[in-house]
Design a protein around this motif. Structure first.
Motif, PDB file in Angstrom:
ATOM      1  N   GLN A 276      23.561 -29.120   1.983  1.00 53.09           N
ATOM      2  CA  GLN A 276      23.247 -28.880   3.301  1.00 53.09           C
ATOM      3  C   GLN A 276      21.807 -27.469   2.413  1.00 53.09           C
ATOM      4  OE1 GLN A 276      25.774 -25.327   4.845  1.00 53.09           O
ATOM      5  NE2 GLN A 276      26.476 -27.383   6.381  1.00 53.09           N
ATOM      6  N   PHE A 277      21.207 -27.051   3.687  1.00 52.41           N
ATOM      7  CA  PHE A 277      20.157 -25.930   2.967  1.00 52.41           C
ATOM      8  C   PHE A 277      21.163 -25.396   1.696  1.00 52.41           C
ATOM      9  CE2 PHE A 277      16.642 -23.212   3.303  1.00 52.41           C
ATOM     10  CZ  PHE A 277      15.289 -23.730   2.664  1.00 52.41           C
ATOM     11  N   PRO A 278      20.289 -24.722   1.090  1.00 51.65           N
ATOM     12  CA  PRO A 278      20.829 -23.996   0.076  1.00 51.65           C
ATOM     13  C   PRO A 278      20.313 -22.414   0.688  1.00 51.65           C
ATOM     14  CG  PRO A 278      18.675 -25.101  -0.771  1.00 51.65           C
ATOM     15  CD  PRO A 278      18.983 -25.351   0.160  1.00 51.65           C
ATOM     16  N   LYS A 279      20.726 -21.908   1.056  1.00 50.26           N
ATOM     17  CA  LYS A 279      20.512 -19.976   2.331  1.00 50.26           C
ATOM     18  C   LYS A 279      20.591 -18.898   1.006  1.00 50.26           C
ATOM     19  CE  LYS A 279      21.506 -21.941   6.495  1.00 50.26           C
ATOM     20  NZ  LYS A 279      21.616 -22.269   8.105  1.00 50.26           N
ATOM     21  N   ASN A 280      21.421 -19.660   0.004  1.00 52.49           N
ATOM     22  CA  ASN A 280      21.768 -18.036  -0.619  1.00 52.49           C
ATOM     23  C   ASN A 280      21.266 -18.339  -1.920  1.00 52.49           C
ATOM     24  OD1 ASN A 280      23.509 -18.625  -2.387  1.00 52.49           O
ATOM     25  ND2 ASN A 280      25.078 -19.148  -0.877  1.00 52.49           N
ATOM     26  N   GLU A 281      20.766 -17.006  -2.278  1.00 51.17           N
ATOM     27  CA  GLU A 281      19.830 -16.725  -4.381  1.00 51.17           C
ATOM     28  C   GLU A 281      20.653 -17.910  -4.874  1.00 51.17           C
ATOM     29  OE1 GLU A 281      19.403 -12.712  -4.813  1.00 51.17           O
ATOM     30  OE2 GLU A 281      17.660 -12.468  -3.239  1.00 51.17           O
TER      31      GLU A 281
ATOM     32  N   CYS B  68      19.943 -28.349  19.981  1.00 52.79           N
ATOM     33  CA  CYS B  68      21.576 -27.912  19.126  1.00 52.79           C
ATOM     34  C   CYS B  68      21.113 -26.712  17.765  1.00 52.79           C
ATOM     35  CB  CYS B  68      22.327 -29.551  18.280  1.00 52.79           C
ATOM     36  SG  CYS B  68      20.417 -29.460  16.938  1.00 52.79           S
ATOM     37  N   ASP B  69      20.457 -26.171  18.252  1.00 54.98           N
ATOM     38  CA  ASP B  69      20.346 -24.795  16.498  1.00 54.98           C
ATOM     39  C   ASP B  69      20.534 -24.963  15.744  1.00 54.98           C
ATOM     40  OD1 ASP B  69      20.360 -22.832  19.476  1.00 54.98           O
ATOM     41  OD2 ASP B  69      22.109 -23.466  20.069  1.00 54.98           O
ATOM     42  N   ALA B  70      20.542 -26.207  15.159  1.00 56.36           N
ATOM     43  CA  ALA B  70      21.023 -26.856  13.749  1.00 56.36           C
ATOM     44  C   ALA B  70      20.782 -28.386  13.137  1.00 56.36           C
ATOM     45  CB  ALA B  70      22.230 -25.905  13.359  1.00 56.36           C
ATOM     46  N   ILE B  71      20.624 -27.986  11.704  1.00 53.15           N
ATOM     47  CA  ILE B  71      20.217 -29.183  11.217  1.00 53.15           C
ATOM     48  C   ILE B  71      22.148 -29.531  10.920  1.00 53.15           C
ATOM     49  CG2 ILE B  71      20.272 -30.347   9.595  1.00 53.15           C
ATOM     50  CD1 ILE B  71      17.705 -30.564  10.800  1.00 53.15           C
ATOM     51  N   SER B  72      22.053 -30.795  11.281  1.00 51.11           N
ATOM     52  CA  SER B  72      23.162 -31.865  11.133  1.00 51.11           C
ATOM     53  C   SER B  72      23.271 -32.465  10.064  1.00 51.11           C
ATOM     54  CB  SER B  72      23.746 -32.616  12.695  1.00 51.11           C
ATOM     55  OG  SER B  72      25.158 -32.884  12.831  1.00 51.11           O
ATOM     56  N   THR B  73      24.064 -31.325   9.011  1.00 47.65           N
ATOM     57  CA  THR B  73      24.504 -32.723   8.040  1.00 47.65           C
ATOM     58  C   THR B  73      24.841 -33.255   8.131  1.00 47.65           C
ATOM     59  OG1 THR B  73      24.763 -30.605   6.974  1.00 47.65           O
ATOM     60  CG2 THR B  73      22.704 -31.643   6.603  1.00 47.65           C
ATOM     61  N   THR B  74      25.419 -34.157   7.756  1.00 47.58           N
ATOM     62  CA  THR B  74      26.829 -34.244   6.971  1.00 47.58           C
ATOM     63  C   THR B  74      28.038 -34.631   6.490  1.00 47.58           C
ATOM     64  OG1 THR B  74      25.951 -36.733   5.728  1.00 47.58           O
ATOM     65  CG2 THR B  74      25.851 -37.441   8.571  1.00 47.58           C
ATOM     66  N   SER B  75      27.607 -33.545   5.191  1.00 43.68           N
ATOM     67  CA  SER B  75      27.965 -33.499   4.147  1.00 43.68           C
ATOM     68  C   SER B  75      28.276 -31.350   3.952  1.00 43.68           C
ATOM     69  CB  SER B  75      27.756 -33.922   3.248  1.00 43.68           C
ATOM     70  OG  SER B  75      28.833 -33.140   1.990  1.00 43.68           O
ATOM     71  N   VAL B  76      28.606 -30.893   3.351  1.00 41.86           N
ATOM     72  CA  VAL B  76      29.007 -29.562   3.725  1.00 41.86           C
ATOM     73  C   VAL B  76      27.761 -29.086   2.618  1.00 41.86           C
ATOM     74  CG1 VAL B  76      29.900 -27.404   3.357  1.00 41.86           C
ATOM     75  CG2 VAL B  76      30.963 -29.065   5.013  1.00 41.86           C
TER      76      VAL B  76
END
Length: 479
Positions: free
Chosen positions: A450-455, A439-447
């Motif tokens: 999600q995993f913190p990707k920016n600094e 599915c190419d990605a983690i499917s989190t229920t809440s925006v």
């Protein structure tokens, strides 16, 4: 515009000459990276390569490489028969005394032993063992296929073929170090004899959908065995009792089909260091206590538990695990469904005073929504363990915490804090994203979770942890 075929021919010839000018060692290294059918084609197309396949010190001969059609099904009898015929011819050529001048340090063969061609294959391999040309043999018999394809008569036939194979060609067992068996029903005495008395040089044994009769008890008492790794998958034993395996270091058990994980480790297993258990809990199955499985075992230093995103199959406990966890250094807990939270794993941490690495993985995929396997699984539910969020600091030995599939939820932050509170020696907290190939990605229920990707988001997580919990552990983000 006409193609410059002359120039192209010269260029191709130059490239071919450059490769052909390489030494035999380099060319053998190249051939060692491809399957046998490709290596044989190379020997036919070029005189420079003609002798090389017979100089390979390691041979990997797989029935699937000899399927005559690109989409041929390796479980269909006609396809199997044709592939086995071609495999036999190839093996006859590769083991020919008139062609082979160098010994074979390792021979890997994947086939179906009960097929009519297995007699000639057994004769060829047995002969090369007796001449001293073969040092190590790794054998796979059968193919992985869905459980629905199991046919009782075929499984019995396969087991009988395996027994006859080793009975008729006894020299083979003298150099057999790895054996993988798929879909076979043995008599209990036959399978035990195979492990304890026949294949005494085995270091690795893998049993997939193997059994010794419906709901049978299988006991392994093999004081002379050199087995290092034993793996069961989708097997139908009502109980497996490991009474004596003096060299066993790694035990892997997954996707058991009986009502509960019926495995007894209370025997003579002095070298057992790693245990791995994985399964998706089915509707009819029951939870069990880990302490009952590990009763009497105190030498384990690495434990892996994988729930495959389904119901937690462990019953609550902590203090009864103290003995089994006394020397535990590494604990890996995989595929905990994202809706469960992670706090219950603290009970396992507190039961392991010497633990240095704790790795936890969260399971959260879009792709399992339509997964047909889910209809057979028990309703998802977390481990009903009551764990205090915060406790007085304890000087646990834990040095490294890893969370795979981390999300910026309060539940994950509280879990990290609970670990920090108990492990004053904690050196690092590694927080990693996780991607699924389907599915190419983690499917989190809440925006927001999600995993913190920016600094900036990562810095906010670090500040939140620093402000709430007293720990000098380095926080590392990866993905």
């Amino acid at each position: 515009m006409a193609l410059d075929t002359g120039h192209t021919h010269i260029l191709q010839q130059t490239e071919e000459d450059m490769i052909s000018n390489l030494s035999d060692d380099v060319l053998l290294f190249i051939l060692g990276k491809v399957n046998l059918t490709t290596a044989m084609r190379a020997s036919v197309l070029s005189t420079r390569w003609r002798h090389l396949p017979w100089s390979l010190s390691e041979l990997n001969i797989d029935m699937k490489d000899f399927l005559h059609e690109p989409c041929a099904d390796p479980t269909v009898a006609d396809h199997i028969d044709r592939a086995m015929a071609s495999l036999t011819v190839a093996l006859r050529n590769m083991l020919s005394p008139s062609c082979r001048k160098t010994e074979i340090t390792r021979l890997r063969i994947s086939l179906i032993i009960c097929n009519s061609y297995s007699s000639e294959i057994g004769y060829l391999v047995n002969e090369v063992v007796e001449t001293g040309m073969l040092k190590v043999l790794e054998l796979t018999s059968g193919v992985d296929m869905p459980p629905d394809n199991d046919i009782d008569e075929e499984m019995v036939k396969h087991a009988n073929g395996v027994n006859s194979f080793f009975g008729n060609y006894p020299s083979i067992s003298h150099c057999l170090t790895r054996l993988l068996l798929f879909h076979a029903t043995f008599a209990e005495s036959d399978l035990h004899n195979l492990i304890a008395n026949v294949c005494t040089e085995l270091r690795y044994l893998y049993l997939f959908r193997c059994e010794t009769g419906f709901q049978s008890i299988f006991k392994i008492d093999a004081p002379n065995s050199k087995l290092n790794v034993l793996e069961f998958a989708h097997c139908c034993f009502a109980q497996v009792e490991l009474l004596c395996l003096p060299k066993l270091e790694v035990l892997i058990c997954g996707n058991w089909l009986c009502k509960s994980l019926s495995l007894t480790l209370g025997g003579h297993l002095p070298c057992l260091k790693e245990v791995e258990i994985y399964s998706a809990m089915r509707r009819y199955q029951e939870q069990f206590k880990l302490s009952e499985l590990l009763c009497g075992i105190t030498c384990i230093n690495s434990l892996s538990l994988d729930f495959l995103g389904e119901k937690i199959w462990l019953l609550p406990e902590k203090y009864h695990l103290l003995s089994a966890f006394s020397n535990l250094k590494e604990l890996y807990i995989y595929d905990i469904f994202v809706g469960f939270g992670l706090l219950w794993t603290i009970a396992l941490l507190e039961a392991a005073p010497s633990l240095e690495i704790l790795e936890v993985e969260v399971y959260d995929h879009r792709c399992d929504v339509e997964n047909q396997i889910r209809q057979f699984c028990a309703e998802r539910s977390n481990a009903p363990w009551e764990v205090s969020v915060f406790a007085y600091p304890k000087n646990l030995a834990l040095k490294e915490l890893r969370i795979i599939g981390f999300n910026a939820s309060e539940e994950h932050i509280v879990f990290i804090g609970a670990v920090m509170d108990r492990a004053s020696n904690l050196k690092s907290v590694a927080l990693e994203d996780k991607f699924c190939k389907d599915c190419d990605a983690i499917s989190t229920t809440s925006v927001k979770c999600q995993f913190p990707k920016n600094e900036d988001d990562q810095e906010a997580i670090v500040n939140n942890l620093r402000n709430r919990f007293s720990s000098t552990a380095k926080i590392i983000f990866g993905g």
